[in-house]
Structures are given as structure tokens and as C-alpha cells.
Design a protein around this motif. Structure first.
Motif, PDB file in Angstrom:
ATOM      1  N   ARG A 144       2.044   2.335   9.417  1.00 13.17           N
ATOM      2  CA  ARG A 144       1.969   1.255  10.406  1.00 13.17           C
ATOM      3  C   ARG A 144       2.957   0.142  10.066  1.00 13.17           C
ATOM      4  O   ARG A 144       3.143  -0.206   8.888  1.00 13.17           O
ATOM      5  CB  ARG A 144       0.549   0.687  10.459  1.00 13.17           C
ATOM      6  CG  ARG A 144      -0.457   1.620  11.089  1.00 13.17           C
ATOM      7  CD  ARG A 144      -1.847   1.021  11.065  1.00 13.17           C
ATOM      8  NE  ARG A 144      -1.913  -0.244  11.803  1.00 13.17           N
ATOM      9  CZ  ARG A 144      -3.022  -0.983  11.904  1.00 13.17           C
ATOM     10  NH1 ARG A 144      -4.145  -0.578  11.317  1.00 13.17           N
ATOM     11  NH2 ARG A 144      -3.011  -2.101  12.583  1.00 13.17           N
ATOM     12  N   GLU A 145       3.573  -0.427  11.083  1.00 14.07           N
ATOM     13  CA  GLU A 145       4.588  -1.452  10.882  1.00 14.07           C
ATOM     14  C   GLU A 145       4.040  -2.671  10.153  1.00 14.07           C
ATOM     15  O   GLU A 145       4.713  -3.240   9.284  1.00 14.07           O
ATOM     16  CB  GLU A 145       5.190  -1.873  12.231  1.00 14.07           C
ATOM     17  CG  GLU A 145       6.086  -0.826  12.866  1.00 14.07           C
ATOM     18  CD  GLU A 145       7.287  -0.472  12.011  1.00 14.07           C
ATOM     19  OE1 GLU A 145       7.845  -1.385  11.367  1.00 14.07           O
ATOM     20  OE2 GLU A 145       7.661   0.711  11.981  1.00 14.07           O
ATOM     21  N   ASN A 146       2.813  -3.090  10.485  1.00 18.17           N
ATOM     22  CA  ASN A 146       2.252  -4.268   9.831  1.00 18.17           C
ATOM     23  C   ASN A 146       1.966  -4.015   8.352  1.00 18.17           C
ATOM     24  O   ASN A 146       1.998  -4.936   7.529  1.00 18.17           O
ATOM     25  CB  ASN A 146       0.970  -4.732  10.528  1.00 18.17           C
ATOM     26  CG  ASN A 146      -0.157  -3.727  10.415  1.00 18.17           C
ATOM     27  OD1 ASN A 146       0.028  -2.550  10.715  1.00 18.17           O
ATOM     28  ND2 ASN A 146      -1.327  -4.179   9.987  1.00 18.17           N
ATOM     29  N   VAL A 147       1.704  -2.738   8.004  1.00 17.46           N
ATOM     30  CA  VAL A 147       1.442  -2.396   6.610  1.00 17.46           C
ATOM     31  C   VAL A 147       2.741  -2.358   5.803  1.00 17.46           C
ATOM     32  O   VAL A 147       2.767  -2.754   4.634  1.00 17.46           O
ATOM     33  CB  VAL A 147       0.705  -1.038   6.513  1.00 17.46           C
ATOM     34  CG1 VAL A 147       0.575  -0.581   5.065  1.00 17.46           C
ATOM     35  CG2 VAL A 147      -0.670  -1.143   7.156  1.00 17.46           C
ATOM     36  N   LYS A 148       3.822  -1.908   6.442  1.00 18.43           N
ATOM     37  CA  LYS A 148       5.109  -1.847   5.742  1.00 18.43           C
ATOM     38  C   LYS A 148       5.498  -3.204   5.162  1.00 18.43           C
ATOM     39  O   LYS A 148       5.973  -3.295   4.032  1.00 18.43           O
ATOM     40  CB  LYS A 148       6.206  -1.373   6.693  1.00 18.43           C
ATOM     41  CG  LYS A 148       6.129   0.070   7.105  1.00 18.43           C
ATOM     42  CD  LYS A 148       7.274   0.396   8.063  1.00 18.43           C
ATOM     43  CE  LYS A 148       7.148   1.785   8.654  1.00 18.43           C
ATOM     44  NZ  LYS A 148       8.238   2.070   9.620  1.00 18.43           N
ATOM     45  N   GLY A 149       5.315  -4.249   5.931  1.00 18.92           N
ATOM     46  CA  GLY A 149       5.730  -5.573   5.485  1.00 18.92           C
ATOM     47  C   GLY A 149       4.637  -6.387   4.831  1.00 18.92           C
ATOM     48  O   GLY A 149       4.823  -7.574   4.568  1.00 18.92           O
ATOM     49  N   LEU A 150       3.509  -5.760   4.558  1.00 18.82           N
ATOM     50  CA  LEU A 150       2.356  -6.476   4.024  1.00 18.82           C
ATOM     51  C   LEU A 150       2.517  -6.799   2.549  1.00 18.82           C
ATOM     52  O   LEU A 150       2.907  -5.942   1.749  1.00 18.82           O
ATOM     53  CB  LEU A 150       1.090  -5.637   4.218  1.00 18.82           C
ATOM     54  CG  LEU A 150      -0.237  -6.238   3.761  1.00 18.82           C
ATOM     55  CD1 LEU A 150      -0.585  -7.451   4.618  1.00 18.82           C
ATOM     56  CD2 LEU A 150      -1.340  -5.192   3.838  1.00 18.82           C
ATOM     57  N   ASN A 151       2.248  -8.025   2.189  1.00 18.94           N
ATOM     58  CA  ASN A 151       2.144  -8.405   0.780  1.00 18.94           C
ATOM     59  C   ASN A 151       0.670  -8.400   0.409  1.00 18.94           C
ATOM     60  O   ASN A 151      -0.093  -9.262   0.874  1.00 18.94           O
ATOM     61  CB  ASN A 151       2.737  -9.795   0.539  1.00 18.94           C
ATOM     62  CG  ASN A 151       4.242  -9.816   0.694  1.00 18.94           C
ATOM     63  OD1 ASN A 151       4.920  -8.913   0.226  1.00 18.94           O
ATOM     64  ND2 ASN A 151       4.764 -10.842   1.358  1.00 18.94           N
ATOM     65  N   PRO A 152       0.225  -7.426  -0.386  1.00 19.25           N
ATOM     66  CA  PRO A 152      -1.205  -7.321  -0.685  1.00 19.25           C
ATOM     67  C   PRO A 152      -1.707  -8.513  -1.482  1.00 19.25           C
ATOM     68  O   PRO A 152      -0.940  -9.163  -2.202  1.00 19.25           O
ATOM     69  CB  PRO A 152      -1.295  -6.030  -1.504  1.00 19.25           C
ATOM     70  CG  PRO A 152       0.059  -5.849  -2.098  1.00 19.25           C
ATOM     71  CD  PRO A 152       1.021  -6.391  -1.078  1.00 19.25           C
ATOM     72  N   TYR A 153      -2.993  -8.786  -1.337  1.00 18.16           N
ATOM     73  CA  TYR A 153      -3.611  -9.855  -2.109  1.00 18.16           C
ATOM     74  C   TYR A 153      -3.517  -9.540  -3.594  1.00 18.16           C
ATOM     75  O   TYR A 153      -3.828  -8.429  -4.028  1.00 18.16           O
ATOM     76  CB  TYR A 153      -5.085 -10.009  -1.712  1.00 18.16           C
ATOM     77  CG  TYR A 153      -5.844 -11.003  -2.559  1.00 18.16           C
ATOM     78  CD1 TYR A 153      -5.668 -12.377  -2.361  1.00 18.16           C
ATOM     79  CD2 TYR A 153      -6.718 -10.584  -3.559  1.00 18.16           C
ATOM     80  CE1 TYR A 153      -6.350 -13.292  -3.141  1.00 18.16           C
ATOM     81  CE2 TYR A 153      -7.402 -11.489  -4.344  1.00 18.16           C
ATOM     82  CZ  TYR A 153      -7.221 -12.848  -4.130  1.00 18.16           C
ATOM     83  OH  TYR A 153      -7.898 -13.749  -4.904  1.00 18.16           O
ATOM     84  N   SER A 154      -3.059 -10.508  -4.363  1.00 19.56           N
ATOM     85  CA  SER A 154      -2.940 -10.333  -5.804  1.00 19.56           C
ATOM     86  C   SER A 154      -4.069 -11.081  -6.491  1.00 19.56           C
ATOM     87  O   SER A 154      -4.117 -12.309  -6.478  1.00 19.56           O
ATOM     88  CB  SER A 154      -1.581 -10.860  -6.294  1.00 19.56           C
ATOM     89  OG  SER A 154      -1.463 -10.694  -7.689  1.00 19.56           O
ATOM     90  N   SER A 155      -5.006 -10.325  -7.056  1.00 21.59           N
ATOM     91  CA  SER A 155      -6.153 -10.946  -7.722  1.00 21.59           C
ATOM     92  C   SER A 155      -5.768 -11.380  -9.126  1.00 21.59           C
ATOM     93  O   SER A 155      -4.727 -10.993  -9.664  1.00 21.59           O
ATOM     94  CB  SER A 155      -7.308  -9.946  -7.806  1.00 21.59           C
ATOM     95  OG  SER A 155      -6.989  -8.888  -8.698  1.00 21.59           O
ATOM     96  N   ALA A 156      -6.631 -12.179  -9.724  1.00 23.79           N
ATOM     97  CA  ALA A 156      -6.369 -12.655 -11.080  1.00 23.79           C
ATOM     98  C   ALA A 156      -6.206 -11.500 -12.054  1.00 23.79           C
ATOM     99  O   ALA A 156      -5.337 -11.519 -12.926  1.00 23.79           O
ATOM    100  CB  ALA A 156      -7.511 -13.573 -11.522  1.00 23.79           C
ATOM    101  N   ARG A 157      -7.001 -10.475 -11.897  1.00 23.97           N
ATOM    102  CA  ARG A 157      -6.939  -9.351 -12.836  1.00 23.97           C
ATOM    103  C   ARG A 157      -5.756  -8.421 -12.547  1.00 23.97           C
ATOM    104  O   ARG A 157      -5.364  -7.639 -13.397  1.00 23.97           O
ATOM    105  CB  ARG A 157      -8.255  -8.566 -12.812  1.00 23.97           C
ATOM    106  CG  ARG A 157      -9.429  -9.342 -13.374  1.00 23.97           C
ATOM    107  CD  ARG A 157      -9.203  -9.764 -14.841  1.00 23.97           C
ATOM    108  NE  ARG A 157     -10.342 -10.537 -15.308  1.00 23.97           N
ATOM    109  CZ  ARG A 157     -10.413 -11.865 -15.315  1.00 23.97           C
ATOM    110  NH1 ARG A 157      -9.375 -12.568 -14.892  1.00 23.97           N
ATOM    111  NH2 ARG A 157     -11.495 -12.481 -15.741  1.00 23.97           N
ATOM    112  N   ASP A 158      -5.192  -8.495 -11.352  1.00 20.48           N
ATOM    113  CA  ASP A 158      -3.959  -7.758 -11.082  1.00 20.48           C
ATOM    114  C   ASP A 158      -2.800  -8.333 -11.883  1.00 20.48           C
ATOM    115  O   ASP A 158      -1.895  -7.615 -12.308  1.00 20.48           O
ATOM    116  CB  ASP A 158      -3.604  -7.835  -9.591  1.00 20.48           C
ATOM    117  CG  ASP A 158      -4.297  -6.747  -8.777  1.00 20.48           C
ATOM    118  OD1 ASP A 158      -4.277  -5.591  -9.216  1.00 20.48           O
ATOM    119  OD2 ASP A 158      -4.852  -7.065  -7.724  1.00 20.48           O
TER     120      ASP A 158
END
Length: 346
Positions: free
Chosen positions: A10-24
Motif C-alpha cells: 500500500r502506498e501509505n505504508v511505503k512512506g510510513l515512519n513506524p512508531y519508535s518505542s523506547a525499547r526499540d
């Protein structure tokens, strides 16, 4: 076939910056650290800290056991979450479609409805095998996922390897191999052929052979590229600490798991033998799973008669090609004996 992952993401997923958690952001090196990054309660009780969002310890064990890399694995809150993530990563709502092969696992249809994706159903043949010619007719440029459940639920049989290979080689989308029951089968898992097919996704679970239905742990195995896409949209802490700990303990105890599987297979044969002696059982279908599908004279009547005796089975008579069938899970020796005695009395 010309498979291109970028074409089906999906186009919106291609450009998505995933949430970066503290433990990531922090990877443990084994040293003692003071954690003041995630607004946690500091008083130790075993679960006051957030779990590893990438479940690294558990993935390391699974990767070694399955002969793959950790980057080929994504874990979820049961296989149902894994399947839902596939819809959300690759299927555009109100535009794309999937193909399913009834009778099969009902959640594919439910998830297609939730995600507003057309579900194109192609019935299995009368001997419960995929109908290749009809599947190819159902596929178009908007078909993103083809779901193949093998061993199949509720029929119990495994699908022909040759048929599956033909579909993998002729489809430009993703083929999802649902292997929830593969541990009970003599057929080899498609994990062994992961490198041969860039468009295959294998889903497995700890709910069946591993006896961990209560902890909800699903496994997705695919190319590193596919896993990277799905990782973008998974919730940061989708597998809780207790599940990770219990799952790790169980997958390390391979001897116990194998012994239990062997016992279930022994009991499966006993169950089939018992069903052969029941007057109203007309057909017992071949099975590679931990259940047996049998055609009876009147499934609803027999289901209710067993219920009165305190035995719950699954009435599958409303499913395509499954008129007047009951699905019997293989239980313990005591449970199977109780069932056999009840069947003879009704």
C-alpha cells in the motif's frame, strides 16, 4: 511470474515512519542499566517494564530451530493479528481483493470484511484440493493475497505440493500458507522452500501442537523484505512479556512437545477406528491435523445429542462441501474414550 513487492505494498505504508518505542531505541548489551526512558513504574514485579518489542530472544530460538534468520520472522498476538497485519500492509480498502478456498478457516473472510477488501471465494474440488483453473480465473490486477490453509481446516487434509507450486509460480501477489496444523502432518513445512519463492508467506502458531492457545502467539515467516514492510505497521508491544517468557520456555522443551504430538497421532488413529464402528457415521475424511472431519446422517441432531452428554464438537454442516459433517478434535485418551462411548449410545 514477475513478483514485485513494491507493486503490491500500500502506498501509505511505503512512506510510513513506524512508531519508535523506547525499547526499540535501546538494544541490551547485557550490562546493568538505569531505565528512565519509558515512564514506567520503577518498582520491580516482573512485568513493570515494557517487553522487548521485537521479541529478540524468542526469535533467536525459533530461527535456529527452523533454519532461517531472525529477520525472516514476525511474531503476533496469535495468528489472527498476523493475518490482519497482512491485510493492512498490502490491501487497499474498497479497491483490492483476496482469494480464499472454502471450506477453510473462517477468519480470512471476517478480516476481509473488517478491512473492506473483497473476498473472492473459489470452492475446493470434491476431493478437497485447490481448483487451479478457477483460482486463476478469479485473480486480477487487484488480487493481493491468496490464502492456502494446509493442512486445511475444517477438512483436515494437506494440499498437493504440485498444485501449490503452480499457484506460487503463476501469481504476482502474495500466497499465504497457513500452517497452523503442520506439526501433525507428514508433509514438510513450506519454510524449507522459503528461499525459492519470494511471494510466499508462512503463518504458524503455538496454539495447536505446542499447546499454548491461552498465551496467543502467532508466527509469520517470509522474506526479510516482506517482514520489514509488516514490521512498519505492527503495534510496538504486540507480544506481552508473559507470552514471550512462556513461549520461550515451551519452544525450548522440544522433547515434551514431540512426545505430545506423537501421543495425539496415536489417539487420532484410535478415534478414527472408533468412528468406523458408529452406525450413523457415513464418511471419515483423511486428515493430517489434530482433528477428524466425518460425515454423519444428521449433523445437527448428533451435535445436540452429544451436547446433552456434555461433549462439545464442531458442527460444520453449514460450510460448503461439508453438509452433515462434524469435526472431532483429538483429545486425551480419556476424552476420546468418553466420546467413543457416547457415540455408541446415541
Amino acid at each position: 511470474m514477475s513478483f514485485n513487492l513494491d507493486n503490491i505494498t500500500r502506498e501509505n505504508v511505503k512512506g510510513l515512519n513506524p512508531y519508535s518505542s523506547a525499547r526499540d531505541e535501546y538494544v541490551s548489551d547485557g550490562s546493568t542499566m538505569v531505565f528512565l526512558d519509558a515512564n514506567e513504574n520503577p518498582f520491580e514485579n516482573g512485568v513493570n517494564r515494557y517487553p522487548d518489542p521485537q521479541q529478540r530472544g524468542l526469535k533467536t530460538i525459533l530461527a535456529e530451530q527452523k533454519g532461517i534468520k531472525e529477520e525472516n520472522i514476525l511474531l503476533g498476538n496469535g495468528s489472527d493479528e498476523v493475518l490482519d497485519l497482512l491485510f493492512r500492509a498490502f490491501c487497499e480498502p474498497n479497491q483490492d481483493n483476496i482469494v480464499t478456498l472454502p471450506p477453510t478457516y473462517g477468519m480470512y473472510k471476517v478480516l476481509s470484511g473488517i478491512n473492506m477488501i473483497e473476498n473472492r471465494e473459489v470452492l475446493l474440488t470434491n476431493d478437497f484440493q485447490p481448483n487451479v483453473s478457477e483460482i486463476k480465473k478469479a485473480i486480477d490486477e487487484h488480487t493481493k493475497l491468496l490464502f492456502i490453509c494446509s493442512p486445511n481446516n475444517p477438512t483436515g487434509n494437506s494440499f498437493s505440493t504440485k498444485i501449490i507450486e503452480e499457484l506460487l509460480n503463476s501469481f504476482n501477489g502474495l500466497v499465504v500458507m497457513d500452517e497452523a496444523y503442520v506439526d501433525f502432518s507428514s508433509e514438510e513445512s513450506w519454510v524449507s522452500k522459503l528461499g525459492d519463492y519470494p511471494n510466499v508467506i508462512i503463518t504458524q502458531t503455538l496454539s495447536k501442537a505446542y499447546g499454548m492457545a491461552g498465551i496467543r502467539l502467532g508466527i509469520c515467516i517470509a522474506s526479510t523484505e516482506i517482514i520489514a514492510v509488516v514490521n512498519k505497521i505492527k503495534p510496538p508491544y504486540n507480544v506481552n512479556q508473559l507470552t514471550q517468557e512462556k513461549a520461550t520456555e515451551r519452544v525450548l522443551d522440544q522433547e515434551t512437545v514431540k512426545n505430545e504430538i506423537n501421543e495425539i497421532l496415536v489417539e487420532r488413529k484410535k478415534l478414527i477406528d472408533a468412528l468406523k464402528t458408529v452406525s450413523f457415521v457415513e464418511v471419515i475424511h483423511d486428515t493430517d491435523a489434530n482433528f477428524v472431519l466425518a460425515k454423519v446422517d444428521d449433523a445437527t441432531l448428533r451435535y445436540n445429542q452429544l451436547l446433552v452428554k456434555g461433549i462439545v464438537v464442531r458442527n460444520r454442516t453449514t460450510q460448503p462441501l461439508c453438509e452433515n459433517t462434524l469435526r472431532f478434535t483429538v483429545g486425551s485418551a480419556v476424552e476420546n474414550k468418553t466420546l467413543a462411548e457416547a457415540l455408541k449410545m446415541i
